[in-house]
Design a protein around this motif. Structure first.
Motif, mmCIF file in Angstrom:
data_model
loop_
_atom_site.group_PDB
_atom_site.id
_atom_site.type_symbol
_atom_site.label_atom_id
_atom_site.label_comp_id
_atom_site.label_asym_id
_atom_site.label_seq_id
_atom_site.Cartn_x
_atom_site.Cartn_y
_atom_site.Cartn_z
ATOM 1 N N ASN A 168 0.816 -1.218 0.000
ATOM 2 C CA ASN A 168 0.000 0.000 0.000
ATOM 3 C C ASN A 168 0.845 1.263 0.000
ATOM 4 O OD1 ASN A 168 -2.416 -1.521 0.143
ATOM 5 N ND2 ASN A 168 -2.122 -1.783 2.353
ATOM 6 N N GLY A 169 2.151 1.107 -0.250
ATOM 7 C CA GLY A 169 3.039 2.258 -0.264
ATOM 8 C C GLY A 169 3.891 2.349 0.991
ATOM 9 N N ILE A 170 4.470 3.521 1.234
ATOM 10 C CA ILE A 170 5.329 3.740 2.391
ATOM 11 C C ILE A 170 4.467 4.019 3.620
ATOM 12 C CG2 ILE A 170 7.195 5.115 3.377
ATOM 13 C CD1 ILE A 170 8.049 3.472 0.998
ATOM 14 N N VAL A 171 4.710 3.272 4.680
ATOM 15 C CA VAL A 171 3.982 3.493 5.931
ATOM 16 C C VAL A 171 4.988 3.684 7.066
ATOM 17 C CG1 VAL A 171 1.993 2.137 5.197
ATOM 18 C CG2 VAL A 171 3.839 1.034 6.451
ATOM 19 N N THR A 172 4.538 4.353 8.110
ATOM 20 C CA THR A 172 5.385 4.565 9.283
ATOM 21 C C THR A 172 4.944 3.625 10.395
ATOM 22 O OG1 THR A 172 5.729 6.889 8.733
ATOM 23 C CG2 THR A 172 6.187 6.226 11.004
ATOM 24 N N GLY A 173 5.900 2.890 10.935
ATOM 25 C CA GLY A 173 5.615 1.978 12.035
ATOM 26 C C GLY A 173 6.499 2.278 13.225
ATOM 27 N N LYS A 174 6.328 1.507 14.274
ATOM 28 C CA LYS A 174 7.123 1.679 15.487
ATOM 29 C C LYS A 174 7.948 0.410 15.710
ATOM 30 C CE LYS A 174 3.506 2.738 18.040
ATOM 31 N NZ LYS A 174 2.674 3.182 19.182
ATOM 32 N N LEU A 175 9.264 0.581 15.697
ATOM 33 C CA LEU A 175 10.172 -0.556 15.837
ATOM 34 C C LEU A 175 10.378 -0.896 17.305
ATOM 35 C CD1 LEU A 175 12.027 -2.461 14.170
ATOM 36 C CD2 LEU A 175 13.873 -0.820 14.567
ATOM 37 N N THR A 176 10.314 -2.182 17.624
ATOM 38 C CA THR A 176 10.536 -2.651 18.990
ATOM 39 C C THR A 176 11.310 -3.968 18.949
ATOM 40 O OG1 THR A 176 9.450 -3.125 21.111
ATOM 41 C CG2 THR A 176 8.383 -3.981 19.139
ATOM 42 N N THR A 177 11.679 -4.461 20.107
ATOM 43 C CA THR A 177 12.391 -5.747 20.200
ATOM 44 C C THR A 177 11.615 -6.690 21.105
ATOM 45 O OG1 THR A 177 14.545 -4.678 19.888
ATOM 46 C CG2 THR A 177 14.551 -6.893 20.831
ATOM 47 N N VAL A 194 7.913 -4.717 14.087
ATOM 48 C CA VAL A 194 7.317 -3.407 13.831
ATOM 49 C C VAL A 194 5.851 -3.445 14.249
ATOM 50 C CG1 VAL A 194 6.648 -1.760 12.047
ATOM 51 C CG2 VAL A 194 8.896 -2.830 11.970
ATOM 52 N N VAL A 195 5.429 -2.395 14.926
ATOM 53 C CA VAL A 195 4.037 -2.274 15.357
ATOM 54 C C VAL A 195 3.287 -1.444 14.323
ATOM 55 C CG1 VAL A 195 2.485 -1.470 17.174
ATOM 56 C CG2 VAL A 195 4.740 -2.394 17.776
ATOM 57 N N LEU A 196 2.250 -2.049 13.724
ATOM 58 C CA LEU A 196 1.391 -1.368 12.762
ATOM 59 C C LEU A 196 -0.066 -1.535 13.196
ATOM 60 C CD1 LEU A 196 2.933 -2.457 9.315
ATOM 61 C CD2 LEU A 196 3.194 -0.254 10.464
#
Length: 232
Positions: A168-177, A194-196
């Motif tokens: 769906n294109g470029i999206v912003t997510g939140k990186l975690t471990t 990645v949290v989406l």
């Protein structure tokens, strides 16, 4: 004179057995205290002094397991099974070997999958020993993907923003471990995810990507509906 010499050697042998028994007990005491590194050192010395004692080798193998030295533990278990086949510890060693076979690299982990065409679903992926999720297997995804709701349930914080290229294109997510991710009998620590917000769809509750898969040599056996994982 011969009689005295014989008695002398018998006393030496008895003394050696007492000393070795004491070392073994010291190792077992440390093992029971969960001082596994100290127990390993003591029991390794005991094995060197008496390599033919199956009990010593068995406890030594168990300390290696707890210290995550699976390959060496497997070698000890195999030695016991081969050289002391009719003993109680040989039976215990067979069970121990089976439990660490995948981690020791002597057996592949075979996980049942559901698939239709190119879509492969993993029925159960366990995250941080808390959440069991059904996930899409995506060998083209750099990271695992979970939802914000799942992240909240896991108590995850301290995220880092990351941009991802998706269908769906470029999206912003939140990186975690993630502390741990387990699939079948295979488990990896410190796996990036990645949290989406829209990571779920129907039966799929997330995505399993290369941040987990890169720890293994993996094969997809579509005929038998299996994902086969081998430790790198």
């Amino acid at each position: 004179m011969i009689k005295k010499t014989l008695i002398f050697f018998i006393l030496i042998l008895i003394t050696q057995q007492i000393v070795l028994g004491s070392i073994l007990q010291d190792g077992i005491v440390e093992f029971n205290k969960k001082n596994y590194l100290r127990a390993e050192n003591i029991l390794e010395y005991a094995v060197q002094q008496d390599p033919h004692c199956p009990t010593t080798r068995y406890y030594y193998a168990m300390t290696l397991v707890y210290n995550k030295k699976y390959k060496y533990a497997a070698e000890e278990y195999q030695y016991i099974i081969r050289h002391f086949p009719n003993t109680y510890v040989a039976q215990k060693s067979k069970k121990g070997l089976k439990n660490i076979a995948v981690d020791a690299g002597i057996s592949a982990d075979k996980i049942k999958i559901n698939h239709r065409g190119n879509i492969i679903i993993l029925p159960q992926v366990t995250i941080n020993n808390r959440l069991n999720l059904s996930m899409l297997l995506d060998t083209g995804a750099s990271y695992m993907v979970i939802t914000q709701q799942q992240a909240n349930a896991l108590g995850l914080k301290n995220f880092k923003k990351v941009k991802l290229s998706t269908a769906n294109g470029i999206v912003t997510g939140k990186l975690t471990t993630l502390k741990s991710v387990k699939l079948g009998n295979s488990e990896s620590s410190n796996v990036e995810a990645v949290v989406l917000p829209d990571a779920t769809s129907g039966r799929v509750q997330g995505i399993l990507g290369l941040s987990f898969l890169s720890n293994y040599k993996y094969t997809i056996d579509r005929r038998n509906s299996l994902l086969i994982l081998d430790k790198n």
